[in-house]
Design a protein around this motif. Structure first.
Motif, short mmCIF file in Angstrom:
data_model
loop_
_atom_site.label_atom_id
_atom_site.label_comp_id
_atom_site.label_asym_id
_atom_site.label_seq_id
_atom_site.Cartn_x
_atom_site.Cartn_y
_atom_site.Cartn_z
N PRO A 172 68.99 33.27 27.24
CA PRO A 172 68.74 32.35 28.37
C PRO A 172 70.00 31.86 29.07
O PRO A 172 69.98 31.62 30.28
CB PRO A 172 67.97 31.20 27.72
N LYS A 173 71.09 31.69 28.34
CA LYS A 173 72.32 31.21 28.97
C LYS A 173 72.83 32.21 30.01
O LYS A 173 73.30 31.81 31.08
CB LYS A 173 73.39 30.93 27.91
N ARG A 174 72.73 33.49 29.68
CA ARG A 174 73.16 34.52 30.62
C ARG A 174 72.24 34.53 31.85
O ARG A 174 72.71 34.73 32.98
CB ARG A 174 73.15 35.90 29.95
N VAL A 175 70.96 34.27 31.65
CA VAL A 175 70.02 34.20 32.77
C VAL A 175 70.45 33.12 33.75
O VAL A 175 70.49 33.33 34.96
CB VAL A 175 68.59 33.92 32.27
N LEU A 176 70.81 31.94 33.21
CA LEU A 176 71.21 30.83 34.07
C LEU A 176 72.55 31.10 34.74
O LEU A 176 72.79 30.65 35.87
CB LEU A 176 71.26 29.53 33.27
N GLU A 177 73.42 31.84 34.06
CA GLU A 177 74.70 32.23 34.68
C GLU A 177 74.44 33.12 35.89
O GLU A 177 75.12 33.00 36.93
CB GLU A 177 75.56 33.00 33.67
N LEU A 178 73.46 34.00 35.77
CA LEU A 178 73.16 34.94 36.84
C LEU A 178 72.42 34.30 38.00
O LEU A 178 72.71 34.58 39.17
CB LEU A 178 72.33 36.11 36.28
N LEU A 179 71.46 33.45 37.69
CA LEU A 179 70.55 32.94 38.72
C LEU A 179 70.77 31.48 39.07
O LEU A 179 70.17 30.99 40.03
CB LEU A 179 69.09 33.14 38.27
N GLY A 180 71.63 30.80 38.32
CA GLY A 180 71.81 29.37 38.57
C GLY A 180 70.82 28.55 37.76
O GLY A 180 69.86 29.08 37.20
N ASP A 181 71.07 27.25 37.71
CA ASP A 181 70.25 26.40 36.84
C ASP A 181 69.31 25.49 37.62
O ASP A 181 68.82 24.49 37.11
CB ASP A 181 71.15 25.55 35.93
N GLY A 182 69.04 25.84 38.88
CA GLY A 182 68.13 25.02 39.68
C GLY A 182 67.56 25.78 40.84
O GLY A 182 67.80 26.98 41.00
N VAL A 183 66.79 25.10 41.67
CA VAL A 183 66.17 25.71 42.84
C VAL A 183 66.89 25.20 44.09
O VAL A 183 67.00 23.98 44.30
CB VAL A 183 64.68 25.35 42.93
N GLU A 184 67.39 26.13 44.88
CA GLU A 184 68.09 25.74 46.10
C GLU A 184 67.11 25.21 47.14
O GLU A 184 65.97 25.67 47.23
CB GLU A 184 68.85 26.94 46.68
N PRO A 185 67.53 24.24 47.95
CA PRO A 185 66.66 23.70 49.00
C PRO A 185 66.25 24.79 49.98
O PRO A 185 67.03 25.70 50.27
CB PRO A 185 67.52 22.64 49.69
N TYR A 186 65.04 24.69 50.47
CA TYR A 186 64.53 25.65 51.45
C TYR A 186 65.30 25.51 52.77
O TYR A 186 65.47 24.40 53.28
CB TYR A 186 63.04 25.40 51.69
N THR A 187 65.77 26.62 53.30
CA THR A 187 66.59 26.58 54.52
C THR A 187 65.82 26.94 55.78
O THR A 187 66.22 26.55 56.88
CB THR A 187 67.77 27.56 54.39
N GLY A 188 64.74 27.70 55.64
CA GLY A 188 63.97 28.10 56.82
C GLY A 188 64.71 29.07 57.71
O GLY A 188 64.50 29.09 58.94
N ASN A 189 65.56 29.91 57.12
CA ASN A 189 66.35 30.84 57.94
C ASN A 189 65.49 31.81 58.74
O ASN A 189 65.87 32.21 59.85
CB ASN A 189 67.30 31.64 57.04
N GLU A 190 64.33 32.18 58.19
CA GLU A 190 63.50 33.14 58.90
C GLU A 190 62.99 32.55 60.22
O GLU A 190 62.77 33.29 61.20
CB GLU A 190 62.32 33.60 58.03
N ILE A 191 62.82 31.23 60.27
CA ILE A 191 62.39 30.59 61.52
C ILE A 191 63.51 30.70 62.55
O ILE A 191 63.28 31.00 63.74
CB ILE A 191 62.03 29.12 61.27
N ILE A 192 64.74 30.49 62.10
CA ILE A 192 65.90 30.59 62.99
C ILE A 192 66.05 32.02 63.51
O ILE A 192 66.29 32.25 64.70
CB ILE A 192 67.18 30.14 62.27
N VAL A 193 65.89 32.99 62.58
CA VAL A 193 65.99 34.40 62.97
C VAL A 193 64.92 34.76 63.99
O VAL A 193 65.19 35.44 64.99
CB VAL A 193 65.88 35.32 61.73
N ALA A 194 63.69 34.29 63.75
CA ALA A 194 62.59 34.57 64.68
C ALA A 194 62.88 33.98 66.05
O ALA A 194 62.63 34.62 67.09
CB ALA A 194 61.28 34.03 64.12
N ASN A 195 63.40 32.77 66.07
CA ASN A 195 63.75 32.13 67.35
C ASN A 195 64.85 32.90 68.08
O ASN A 195 64.86 33.00 69.32
CB ASN A 195 64.17 30.68 67.13
#
Length: 370
Positions: A172-195
């Motif tokens: 599990p420690k390696r998993v967290l090293e690879l993916l991080g230990d939390g959830v990043e805030p939603y950025t909504g980039n696809e909305i910006i790209v669509a615009n």
């Protein structure tokens, strides 16, 4: 060099350009007899002459030797499908040896390495004593991609796949090293790209961007649901609510047709959860829905959109490494649909019931696995 068909290559190149053996010999600085021996496979040029020969024919050294370090997306898809079918009919060791040979030959073709890692993981359950080796082989392939590929998306995918393997190996420690230990805030980039596409007067690209985002997010929620559901197996009311909401979502977006695998996992997980709660009635209800979903599958399986997600198919063909093709062969998929019930220890008490036995036999008949 014999395996690289150097003799045929240089003879063909010379004739295509209308050159004589004397002309080739004169440029490279050898005798006509030497060129003749190269073309008949009796001998090969000194390694120091290869750059000059390649320059003469306006080729890279790899092309001169007939070696292609990269494989096209189409050929990777064909190879994956071929190897997938081989796993269903040939000994695992035989197919694994061929995969290792392909990896050695195309060790710098990172898209191929990625798909070979995916393929190995999709069939590690039939590897027997080699299962741990297969997982570690997949990890090594992922790490090579992460460390060497300049394609950031591919490197990210490799990191995610490695994390999956590390979780299987209980690191599990390696998993967290690879993916991080939390959830990043939603950025909504696809909305910006669509615009941005809208401003460029490309409304179809804007529609596709938003539709693909919705499609992936819906499947993402359904993919997370089974794990989330089991977190509340000791709280029946919450468990019921998760099942209810996921069923509503599946019905709204016709998941049976769009992505049956998500429906199967949710129903099977729900059945397991209800058995853990000693609620056999609801467990059987979930099994019935699992079997109904299994019997509705149309083979050969392809990833596709529908009337609502009508822009997905082109995106799948363009962006996904395997295109619309299933990651495992048809027979293996059919057998896994059955073994998901029959080899599940939590569901074992239900399998002895005549009602469930009949359902399983009907499923086998429908799938042609009698």
């Amino acid at each position: 060099m014999k395996d690289l068909q150097f003799a045929n290559t240089i003879a063909t190149l010379r004739k295509q350009k209308g050159l004589t053996q004397d002309e080739v010999a004169s440029f490279v600085g050898v005798s006509k007899a030497a060129v003749s021996k190269w073309e008949t496979g009796l001998s090969y040029p000194d390694i120091l002459l290869l750059p000059k020969l390649a320059t003469f024919f306006n080729l890279s050294i790899d092309e001169l030797l007939g070696y292609k370090p990269q494989m096209t997306k189409e050929n990777i898809q064909k190879l994956y499908a071929e190897l997938s079918k081989d796993f269903a009919v040939k000994p695992f060791d035989e197919v694994y040896t061929r995969i290792k040979n392909m990896i050695d030959e195309y060790y710098s073709c990172f898209p191929l390495l990625m798909q070979m890692a995916v393929l190995l993981l999709n069939y590690q359950h039939v590897a027997g004593d080699l299962q741990q080796e297969i997982i570690r082989k997949a990890i090594k392939l992922c790490q090579r991609i992460e460390e060497n590929s300049e394609d950031q998306r591919l490197a990210y995918q490799a990191g995610s796949l490695e994390a999956h393997c590390q979780l299987f190996l209980q690191n599990p420690k390696r998993v967290l090293e690879l993916l991080g230990d939390g959830v990043e805030p939603y950025t909504g980039n696809e909305i910006i790209v669509a615009n941005a596409y809208q401003q460029l007067q490309q409304p179809e690209k804007a529609k596709e961007t938003l539709q693909v985002s919705m499609y992936q997010n819906i499947l993402g929620v359904l993919g997370i649901a089974p794990n989330y559901m089991m977190m509340y197996v000791d709280q029946p009311e919450v468990f019921d609510e998760v099942v209810l909401r996921m069923e509503g979502m599946m019905q709204t977006f016709d998941i049976y047709n769009l992505s049956f695998n998500n429906a199967l996992i949710i129903y099977l997980t729900a059945a397991q959860g209800y058995m853990m709660q000693k609620n056999e009635k609801k467990a059987i209800e979930m099994l019935k829905k699992y079997i109904k979903a299994s019997e509705s599958i149309v083979f050969p399986i392809t990833l596709h959109g529908d009337a609502f997600f009508d822009l997905i198919d082109e995106w799948v063909m363009r962006e996904l490494d395997l295109g619309p093709n299933a990651p495992r062969d048809e027979q293996t998929i059919k057998m896994s649909l059955i073994s998901g019930i029959t080899e599940n220890p939590i569901l074992k008490p239900l399998i002895l019931r005549p009602e469930v036995k009949t359902m399983i036999e009907n499923l086998k008949h429908t799938l042609g696995c009698d």
